[in-house]
Design a protein around this motif. Structure first.
Motif, PDB file in Angstrom:
ATOM      1  N   ALA A 239     -15.240  25.736 -40.780  1.00 34.57           N
ATOM      2  CA  ALA A 239     -13.920  25.100 -40.802  1.00 34.57           C
ATOM      3  C   ALA A 239     -13.952  23.648 -40.345  1.00 34.57           C
ATOM      4  O   ALA A 239     -13.168  22.819 -40.816  1.00 34.57           O
ATOM      5  N   VAL A 240     -14.875  23.326 -39.420  1.00 34.86           N
ATOM      6  CA  VAL A 240     -14.928  21.943 -38.913  1.00 34.86           C
ATOM      7  C   VAL A 240     -15.913  21.086 -39.709  1.00 34.86           C
ATOM      8  O   VAL A 240     -16.068  19.892 -39.429  1.00 34.86           O
ATOM      9  N   GLY A 241     -16.586  21.684 -40.674  1.00 32.66           N
ATOM     10  CA  GLY A 241     -17.448  20.921 -41.564  1.00 32.66           C
ATOM     11  C   GLY A 241     -18.765  20.479 -40.977  1.00 32.66           C
ATOM     12  O   GLY A 241     -19.386  19.542 -41.492  1.00 32.66           O
ATOM     13  N   LYS A 242     -19.235  21.173 -39.937  1.00 35.10           N
ATOM     14  CA  LYS A 242     -20.475  20.741 -39.282  1.00 35.10           C
ATOM     15  C   LYS A 242     -21.703  21.559 -39.696  1.00 35.10           C
ATOM     16  O   LYS A 242     -22.828  21.140 -39.457  1.00 35.10           O
ATOM     17  N   ARG A 243     -21.492  22.696 -40.308  1.00 32.10           N
ATOM     18  CA  ARG A 243     -22.623  23.544 -40.702  1.00 32.10           C
ATOM     19  C   ARG A 243     -22.388  24.129 -42.088  1.00 32.10           C
ATOM     20  O   ARG A 243     -21.256  24.522 -42.425  1.00 32.10           O
ATOM     21  N   VAL A 244     -23.432  24.198 -42.870  1.00 34.27           N
ATOM     22  CA  VAL A 244     -23.365  24.935 -44.128  1.00 34.27           C
ATOM     23  C   VAL A 244     -23.463  26.414 -43.787  1.00 34.27           C
ATOM     24  O   VAL A 244     -24.409  26.853 -43.116  1.00 34.27           O
ATOM     25  N   THR A 245     -22.484  27.183 -44.228  1.00 32.10           N
ATOM     26  CA  THR A 245     -22.449  28.614 -43.917  1.00 32.10           C
ATOM     27  C   THR A 245     -22.815  29.489 -45.105  1.00 32.10           C
ATOM     28  O   THR A 245     -23.291  30.614 -44.918  1.00 32.10           O
ATOM     29  N   LYS A 246     -22.601  28.981 -46.320  1.00 32.58           N
ATOM     30  CA  LYS A 246     -22.927  29.762 -47.516  1.00 32.58           C
ATOM     31  C   LYS A 246     -23.426  28.838 -48.621  1.00 32.58           C
ATOM     32  O   LYS A 246     -22.986  27.693 -48.741  1.00 32.58           O
ATOM     33  N   VAL A 247     -24.319  29.381 -49.410  1.00 32.96           N
ATOM     34  CA  VAL A 247     -24.780  28.730 -50.638  1.00 32.96           C
ATOM     35  C   VAL A 247     -24.236  29.559 -51.793  1.00 32.96           C
ATOM     36  O   VAL A 247     -24.617  30.729 -51.963  1.00 32.96           O
ATOM     37  N   LEU A 248     -23.316  28.987 -52.555  1.00 30.38           N
ATOM     38  CA  LEU A 248     -22.741  29.687 -53.698  1.00 30.38           C
ATOM     39  C   LEU A 248     -23.523  29.328 -54.950  1.00 30.38           C
ATOM     40  O   LEU A 248     -23.828  28.164 -55.209  1.00 30.38           O
ATOM     41  N   ALA A 249     -23.831  30.346 -55.752  1.00 32.41           N
ATOM     42  CA  ALA A 249     -24.660  30.128 -56.928  1.00 32.41           C
ATOM     43  C   ALA A 249     -24.237  31.057 -58.047  1.00 32.41           C
ATOM     44  O   ALA A 249     -23.400  31.951 -57.871  1.00 32.41           O
ATOM     45  N   GLU A 250     -24.832  30.813 -59.202  1.00 31.11           N
ATOM     46  CA  GLU A 250     -24.592  31.644 -60.373  1.00 31.11           C
ATOM     47  C   GLU A 250     -25.922  32.221 -60.831  1.00 31.11           C
ATOM     48  O   GLU A 250     -26.911  31.499 -60.960  1.00 31.11           O
ATOM     49  N   GLN A 251     -25.939  33.526 -61.065  1.00 36.15           N
ATOM     50  CA  GLN A 251     -27.138  34.206 -61.551  1.00 36.15           C
ATOM     51  C   GLN A 251     -26.717  35.230 -62.587  1.00 36.15           C
ATOM     52  O   GLN A 251     -25.882  36.091 -62.310  1.00 36.15           O
ATOM     53  N   ASP A 252     -27.272  35.103 -63.779  1.00 41.75           N
ATOM     54  CA  ASP A 252     -26.946  36.027 -64.875  1.00 41.75           C
ATOM     55  C   ASP A 252     -25.440  36.109 -65.109  1.00 41.75           C
ATOM     56  O   ASP A 252     -24.883  37.186 -65.366  1.00 41.75           O
TER      57      ASP A 252
END
Length: 529
Positions: A239-252
């Motif tokens: 929420a505060v923008g200091k850490r990447v929490t998820k990597v969203l991707a597309e597969q198949d």
């Protein structure tokens, strides 16, 4: 959802090398690659398929500065662009790390001096099986170790050309190349010669690309996982923008998500910048890690081009990529600004050669391409282009990539080209080459093999995207580990510097995270086949 210690996005010179460096730590490492394994097939060495059809390039269009679509010369596969690179493993010159005045402006100093890079260059040369000879190139920087292997012997016609250039008072030197030969590992192995190599996939595995050298050894460790066919779409922060929490991707065709304590973006200077811009959110409205406004800016591609001498004298070399002329790197008596470097390259593919012949000598003639393939000598010239904030990677409203790039420092490029032609003219006159003319072209925006600079590193968050360890100033767990961090481009191939930097960042992560490496690099088996 499993949480990894490290997620690496991309498997090229940066991502693959980082994975191999950190694999022995025992930490859970996930490597995401949008492409797949490049198939070993007859088309690997088919010039028409590789160059004209673009069999291994993505079926996507980028836009240039004028909004015109083009097919980028890039590759999405395990090993990234190294799968088709020429494996020239050149160090930046010592001067490249200092501020340098060029005819068209100033090339900025790097915040980390050459002396701190030198041990990582040695480590990268060892890892990527570099073959070369120290002490011949007049501009090479100091090195504390010899090359791991001696330079490849020149084929007879290239050895003769090398001697003729020397006789004229010039100082050519063997190009350091990343090549693994069977005879390196065993005196009983048959000696192997190279042919199609520069710009082609290598189904033999002799080319020291990131897949063969780094990803394969990394995957030998049970803590390393590779997922292919995964296109990362966005990085999500807390929420505060200091850490990447998820990597969203597309597969198949399905959306997937991954979590990691540390995320390393290694997609290449263009796609890494695009991913950060695409990851804009409420706390990072102009793109992730972009408080400086510099994500995507200062894009550099080099001023690259070819010069093809048409000769009456036959050239029977099958592996032409042999020597470099760098004596004009820092300038000449009549031009006190840097020019760049000249390298012999692989043979021009027949379709391109035909087009060049028609441009130079007319379309009415019936050209015997077999004859001209044996009566041409092909050179690749590189001049530094300068970082300009207006040269940038942009995202269009539909999400497509635009390179708003205009070349600069062109006087140096044109002068370097003429210097080469002057040398070849003199060689032709004195040694009977019977030069009939010169073909060639300058690479445009599509030629992104030397892309650098879109997330420059530095001490000041207002003038750089990354800190000295390539961590984003704005986030605690985001790194960019490819050629994006370059403050300037120099005038040599960027691959070795990308590899050396990945090793440097790997050391930093082990220290910062307390990971520690349980197996030293020299103990990791590379193999020769």
């Amino acid at each position: 959802m499993k949480k990894y210690d490290l997620i690496i996005i991309g498997t090229g010179a940066g991502g693959g090398t980082l994975a191999r460096k950190l694999a022995p730590t025992g930490k859970q490492i996930l490597i995401l690659e949008r492409g797949s394994f490049l198939p070993k097939e007859p088309e690997n060495w088919n010039p028409h398929e590789v160059y004209t059809v673009g069999r291994y390039r993505p079926k996507e269009a980028w836009l240039d500065a004028d909004g015109k679509a083009f097919a980028p010369f890039t590759h999405y596969c395990v090993g990234g662009n190294t799968k088709l690179y020429g494996a020239a493993l050149l160090r930046l010159r010592e001067s490249d790390f200092a501020e340098v005045q060029h005819a068209d402006g100033t090339s900025p100093a790097w915040p980390v001096p050459y002396g701190e890079w030198e041990p990582y260059y040695c480590e990268a040369e060892k890892m990527y099986q570099a073959r070369g000879t120290r002490g011949i190139d007049p501009t090479e920087p100091f090195a504390t170790q010899p090359y791991p292997h001696p330079a490849l012997p020149f084929e007879p016609d290239m050895a003769e050309l090398y001697e003729h250039v020397q006789v004229l008072g010039h100082r050519p030197a063997p190009i350091p190349l990343g090549v693994r030969l069977p005879q390196d590992a065993s005196t009983l192995a048959d000696a192997t010669a190279l042919s199609l190599f520069d710009g082609y996939p290598d189904p033999t595995g002799m080319k020291a690309d990131s897949h063969e050298i780094s990803v394969k050894p990394a995957l030998a460790f049970g803590n390393v996982t590779l997922k292919t066919g995964v296109k990362v779409l966005k990085l999500v922060t807390d929420a505060v923008g200091k850490r990447v929490t998820k990597v969203l991707a597309e597969q198949d065709g399905e959306q997937v998500a991954f979590e990691g304590d540390v995320v390393a973006v290694c997609c290449g200077a263009v796609n890494s910048a695009a991913l950060l811009l695409r990851s804009a959110n409420a706390t990072h409205p102009t793109g992730l890690a972009n408080s400086s406004g510099l994500v995507g800016r200062n894009l550099m591609l080099h001023n690259n081009g070819t010069v093809v001498a048409v000769t009456g004298k036959a050239n029977n070399a099958t592996f032409q990529k042999s020597f470099i002329i760098s004596e004009f790197y820092h300038g000449t008596p009549d031009f006190p600004f840097p020019l760049g470097s000249v390298q012999l390259m692989g043979k021009t593919d027949p379709d391109t050669l035909l087009g060049l012949l028609q441009d130079e000598f007319g379309t009415e003639k019936n050209y015997d391409l077999g004859y001209y393939a044996r009566h041409t000598i092909d050179f690749f010239i590189t001049t530094e282009d300068l970082p300009k904030v207006e040269n940038q990677v942009k995202l269009r409203p539909d999400g497509s990539i635009q390179l708003a790039y205009r070349p600069n420092n062109l006087e140096a490029y044109n002068r370097l080209r003429q210097k080469l032609i002057n040398i070849l003219d003199e060689v032709g006159r004195r040694f009977g080459y019977g030069i009939k003319g010169y073909l060639g072209y300058k690479l445009g925006a599509a030629g992104v093999s030397h892309q650098t600079g879109t997330c420059r590193f530095g001490n000041d968050p207002s003038t750089s995207v990354l800190d000295l360890h390539c961590k984003a100033h704005d986030l605690d767990n985001l790194y960019v580990v490819d050629t994006s961090f370059f403050p300037s481009s120099g005038a040599v191939n960027p691959s070795l510097t990308a590899m050396a930097n990945a090793l440097r960042v790997g050391d930093h992560l082990m220290e910062r995270m307390g990971w520690g490496s349980f197996e030293k690099l020299e103990e990791m088996e590379v193999g020769a086949g």
